[in-house]
Design a protein around this motif. Structure first.
Motif, PDB file in Angstrom:
ATOM      1  N   PRO A 190      35.603  42.282  24.752  1.00  0.00           N
ATOM      2  CA  PRO A 190      36.931  42.881  24.590  1.00  0.00           C
ATOM      3  C   PRO A 190      37.029  44.310  25.124  1.00  0.00           C
ATOM      4  N   VAL A 191      35.928  45.062  25.046  1.00  0.00           N
ATOM      5  CA  VAL A 191      35.943  46.437  25.541  1.00  0.00           C
ATOM      6  C   VAL A 191      36.010  46.445  27.065  1.00  0.00           C
ATOM      7  N   ASN A 192      35.274  45.560  27.708  1.00  0.00           N
ATOM      8  CA  ASN A 192      35.350  45.469  29.165  1.00  0.00           C
ATOM      9  C   ASN A 192      36.723  45.018  29.628  1.00  0.00           C
ATOM     10  N   ILE A 193      37.319  44.079  28.903  1.00  0.00           N
ATOM     11  CA  ILE A 193      38.669  43.626  29.244  1.00  0.00           C
ATOM     12  C   ILE A 193      39.645  44.791  29.114  1.00  0.00           C
ATOM     13  N   ARG A 194      39.511  45.562  28.039  1.00  0.00           N
ATOM     14  CA  ARG A 194      40.381  46.730  27.838  1.00  0.00           C
ATOM     15  C   ARG A 194      40.194  47.723  28.977  1.00  0.00           C
ATOM     16  N   TYR A 195      38.959  47.979  29.363  1.00  0.00           N
ATOM     17  CA  TYR A 195      38.692  48.946  30.424  1.00  0.00           C
ATOM     18  C   TYR A 195      39.331  48.494  31.739  1.00  0.00           C
ATOM     19  N   ALA A 196      39.165  47.237  32.088  1.00  0.00           N
ATOM     20  CA  ALA A 196      39.621  46.751  33.393  1.00  0.00           C
ATOM     21  C   ALA A 196      41.128  46.550  33.452  1.00  0.00           C
ATOM     22  N   THR A 197      41.752  46.133  32.352  1.00  0.00           N
ATOM     23  CA  THR A 197      43.164  45.743  32.384  1.00  0.00           C
ATOM     24  C   THR A 197      44.053  46.517  31.425  1.00  0.00           C
ATOM     25  N   ASP A 198      43.474  47.268  30.507  1.00  0.00           N
ATOM     26  CA  ASP A 198      44.185  47.955  29.429  1.00  0.00           C
ATOM     27  C   ASP A 198      44.962  47.000  28.539  1.00  0.00           C
ATOM     28  N   THR A 199      44.462  45.778  28.397  1.00  0.00           N
ATOM     29  CA  THR A 199      45.021  44.868  27.400  1.00  0.00           C
ATOM     30  C   THR A 199      44.063  44.788  26.219  1.00  0.00           C
ATOM     31  N   SER A 200      44.654  44.668  25.038  1.00  0.00           N
ATOM     32  CA  SER A 200      43.867  44.579  23.822  1.00  0.00           C
ATOM     33  C   SER A 200      44.515  43.559  22.912  1.00  0.00           C
ATOM     34  N   ASN A 201      43.715  42.658  22.374  1.00  0.00           N
ATOM     35  CA  ASN A 201      44.250  41.625  21.494  1.00  0.00           C
ATOM     36  C   ASN A 201      43.195  41.271  20.454  1.00  0.00           C
ATOM     37  N   MET A 202      43.380  41.803  19.250  1.00  0.00           N
ATOM     38  CA  MET A 202      42.487  41.464  18.126  1.00  0.00           C
ATOM     39  C   MET A 202      41.019  41.649  18.521  1.00  0.00           C
ATOM     40  N   CYS A 213      50.151  34.666  23.327  1.00  0.00           N
ATOM     41  CA  CYS A 213      49.968  36.122  23.316  1.00  0.00           C
ATOM     42  C   CYS A 213      50.178  36.755  24.692  1.00  0.00           C
ATOM     43  N   GLU A 214      50.936  36.094  25.542  1.00  0.00           N
ATOM     44  CA  GLU A 214      51.164  36.624  26.879  1.00  0.00           C
ATOM     45  C   GLU A 214      51.830  38.000  26.843  1.00  0.00           C
ATOM     46  N   HIS A 215      52.513  38.314  25.750  1.00  0.00           N
ATOM     47  CA  HIS A 215      53.234  39.579  25.644  1.00  0.00           C
ATOM     48  C   HIS A 215      52.318  40.800  25.672  1.00  0.00           C
ATOM     49  N   VAL A 216      51.016  40.633  25.399  1.00  0.00           N
ATOM     50  CA  VAL A 216      50.140  41.803  25.403  1.00  0.00           C
ATOM     51  C   VAL A 216      49.951  42.352  26.819  1.00  0.00           C
ATOM     52  N   TRP A 217      50.395  41.597  27.828  1.00  0.00           N
ATOM     53  CA  TRP A 217      50.300  42.026  29.223  1.00  0.00           C
ATOM     54  C   TRP A 217      51.587  42.687  29.704  1.00  0.00           C
ATOM     55  N   ASP A 218      52.590  42.764  28.868  1.00  0.00           N
ATOM     56  CA  ASP A 218      53.870  43.327  29.297  1.00  0.00           C
ATOM     57  C   ASP A 218      53.716  44.784  29.725  1.00  0.00           C
ATOM     58  N   GLY A 219      54.392  45.140  30.813  1.00  0.00           N
ATOM     59  CA  GLY A 219      54.435  46.530  31.255  1.00  0.00           C
ATOM     60  C   GLY A 219      53.273  46.981  32.110  1.00  0.00           C
ATOM     61  N   LEU A 220      52.361  46.074  32.438  1.00  0.00           N
ATOM     62  CA  LEU A 220      51.198  46.448  33.243  1.00  0.00           C
ATOM     63  C   LEU A 220      51.468  46.196  34.723  1.00  0.00           C
ATOM     64  N   ASP A 221      51.043  47.137  35.553  1.00  0.00           N
ATOM     65  CA  ASP A 221      51.223  47.023  36.999  1.00  0.00           C
ATOM     66  C   ASP A 221      49.955  46.430  37.609  1.00  0.00           C
ATOM     67  N   LEU A 222      49.836  45.103  37.532  1.00  0.00           N
ATOM     68  CA  LEU A 222      48.666  44.397  38.025  1.00  0.00           C
ATOM     69  C   LEU A 222      49.091  43.259  38.942  1.00  0.00           C
ATOM     70  N   ASP A 223      48.239  42.930  39.894  1.00  0.00           N
ATOM     71  CA  ASP A 223      48.413  41.708  40.694  1.00  0.00           C
ATOM     72  C   ASP A 223      47.850  40.580  39.841  1.00  0.00           C
ATOM     73  N   LEU A 224      48.708  40.034  38.973  1.00  0.00           N
ATOM     74  CA  LEU A 224      48.255  39.249  37.829  1.00  0.00           C
ATOM     75  C   LEU A 224      48.765  37.815  37.851  1.00  0.00           C
ATOM     76  N   GLU A 225      47.871  36.899  37.499  1.00  0.00           N
ATOM     77  CA  GLU A 225      48.244  35.529  37.160  1.00  0.00           C
ATOM     78  C   GLU A 225      47.800  35.278  35.727  1.00  0.00           C
ATOM     79  N   LEU A 226      48.706  34.796  34.886  1.00  0.00           N
ATOM     80  CA  LEU A 226      48.370  34.503  33.501  1.00  0.00           C
ATOM     81  C   LEU A 226      48.189  33.008  33.295  1.00  0.00           C
ATOM     82  N   ARG A 227      47.160  32.642  32.555  1.00  0.00           N
ATOM     83  CA  ARG A 227      46.898  31.254  32.198  1.00  0.00           C
ATOM     84  C   ARG A 227      46.579  31.188  30.704  1.00  0.00           C
TER      85      ARG A 227
END
Length: 409
Positions: free
Chosen positions: A50-62, A90-104
């Motif tokens: 979770p810490v690496n995910i936060r660092y790379a994407t600034d998303t945090s979920n539980m 929980c797709e909403h935790v990605w709202d507002g991020l400027d990423l070249d993103l695909e969500l699954r």
């Protein structure tokens, strides 16, 4: 911006923070991850920590829960594209991020999530990962992974992927902080200092260790913080040896009280500060002063020694020499990196170098915690101190104004 200027930036309060600080920090951190992929000739990294995910994407979920229950994961590609497999609804935790993103949608294959279907779910998960690699980076087989349960790793290898140590890449990416990161870390430290101030005000005979420790949690949550990694607060004879977590023990006037915050505060950055006081703020005994003076000397001698360009081994060899009476109960390291949590490097004592040391070189912009624990083997009390610093061109600078008991010296 030089790191010296970063220190000036780090004193800015939360209300003064530039609106684009988070955006700049997010872009910087993603660039650091991509640089590691390029340096290691690796097309992509799969992140579960979770810490690496936060660092790379600034998303945090539980974060605590997903740290135990691997149920969200991210793949970052060397060209900057990101795929996020998110937990249920929980797709909403990605709202507002400027990423070249695909969500699954994430596929969880732990026994808790899948029960007797765990093996089948793991195959579904693995087939999707292999398919993504084949479609996004055709002809490439190298995939970095930070942490992965055995069944998943076995499936990927069986199906042609070569797994690399993604945790090492992420640790190296996180080592050097930007000016914006220092600003965010400063916000965490200010929240931590509020908690320490509250503990100091509430420190009196008759309350329990848990009563006192709760004040740090209160201020952390109140100021937008997240969680605390440990419960390291001890009093009286529980201060020796170190590493007792807080209990229902009732504090007694005049005894030592020591703590280590290990607090993940606002913005996901860790504030790691240790201080030692007397209960009731009583005048310390000669023995307490002696212990404190040794711990204070260790921290400040080693802070004065730190320089960018110095090797870890040289620092360990030249560090403050622990008197023999305190050597057995020494802290586990001389210093360690700090960021979102404890990070690379971890500097072993000279006496531990052959069994636990590794070399490297300190860099400008690295944030560290300089450690001390002083308590005699078989003793009844001990002192824990720790200071969080950043390396600048000329040495290191404290990141916290939390005071020491200099009148004890």
């Amino acid at each position: 911006m030089s790191v010296s200027e970063m220190i000036d930036v780090s004193s800015v309060g939360i209300s003064e923070r530039s609106m684009d600080t988070l955006q700049n920090v997010r872009a910087y951190r993603l660039r650091r991850v991509i640089e590691q992929l390029r340096n290691n000739d690796c097309p992509a990294i799969l992140l579960y920590d979770p810490v690496n995910i936060r660092y790379a994407t600034d998303t945090s979920n539980m974060q605590i829960w997903t740290g135990r229950n691997p149920s969200r994961y991210v793949m970052v590609f060397v060209d900057g594209r990101v795929i996020g497999w998110e937990f249920h609804s929980c797709e909403h935790v990605w709202d507002g991020l400027d990423l070249d993103l695909e969500l699954r949608s994430a596929v969880s294959w732990t026994f808790f999530s899948a029960g007797t279907q765990a093996e089948r779910r793991a195959d579904l998960w693995g087939a999707e990962i292999v398919d993504v690699m084949q479609r996004r980076v055709p002809g490439e087989s190298r995939l970095a992974v930070d942490r992965l349960d055995p069944a998943g790793a076995a499936y990927l290898v069986k199906n042609g992927l070569t797994l690399l140590d993604g945790q090492a890449m992420m640790e190296m990416a996180r080592t050097v902080k930007s000016a914006g990161e220092l600003m965010l870390m400063n916000e965490s430290l200010r929240a931590c200092e509020k908690g320490i101030e509250r503990m100091r005000r509430e420190l009196r005979p008759g309350i329990t260790e848990r009563d006192l420790w709760a004040n740090l949690h209160y201020e952390n949550i109140k100021h937008g913080g997240e969680w605390i990694e440990t419960r390291l607060l001890a009093s009286g004879d529980r201060t020796n040896p170190w590493m007792h977590e807080c209990s229902s023990r009732v504090l007694q006037n005049g005894e030592l009280l020591a703590f280590d915050t290990d607090m993940v505060g606002p913005n996901g950055y860790c504030s790691d500060i240790s201080r030692t006081w007397t209960v009731g703020h009583a005048r310390p005994s000669d023995e307490q002063r002696k212990l404190y003076e040794a711990a204070y000397s260790q921290v400040h001698f080693n802070m004065d020694l730190l320089r960018p360009g110095m090797t870890f081994r040289e620092f360990s060899e030249r560090a403050w020499k622990i008197p023999e009476i305190y050597l057995k109960n020494r802290y586990s390291c001389v210093a360690h990196g700090i960021g979102m949590v404890d990070e690379y490097p971890n500097i072993a004592h000279q006496v531990d170098w052959d069994s636990g040391g590794y070399d490297g070189q300190f860099e400008v912009g690295t944030t560290l915690c300089v450690e001390s624990y002083i308590g005699a083997e078989g003793g009844k009390q001990g002192v824990k101190l720790e200071q969080q610093v950043v390396l600048i061109e000329s040495g290191c600078v404290p990141l916290t104004s939390c005071c020491f008991e200099t009148d004890w010296l």
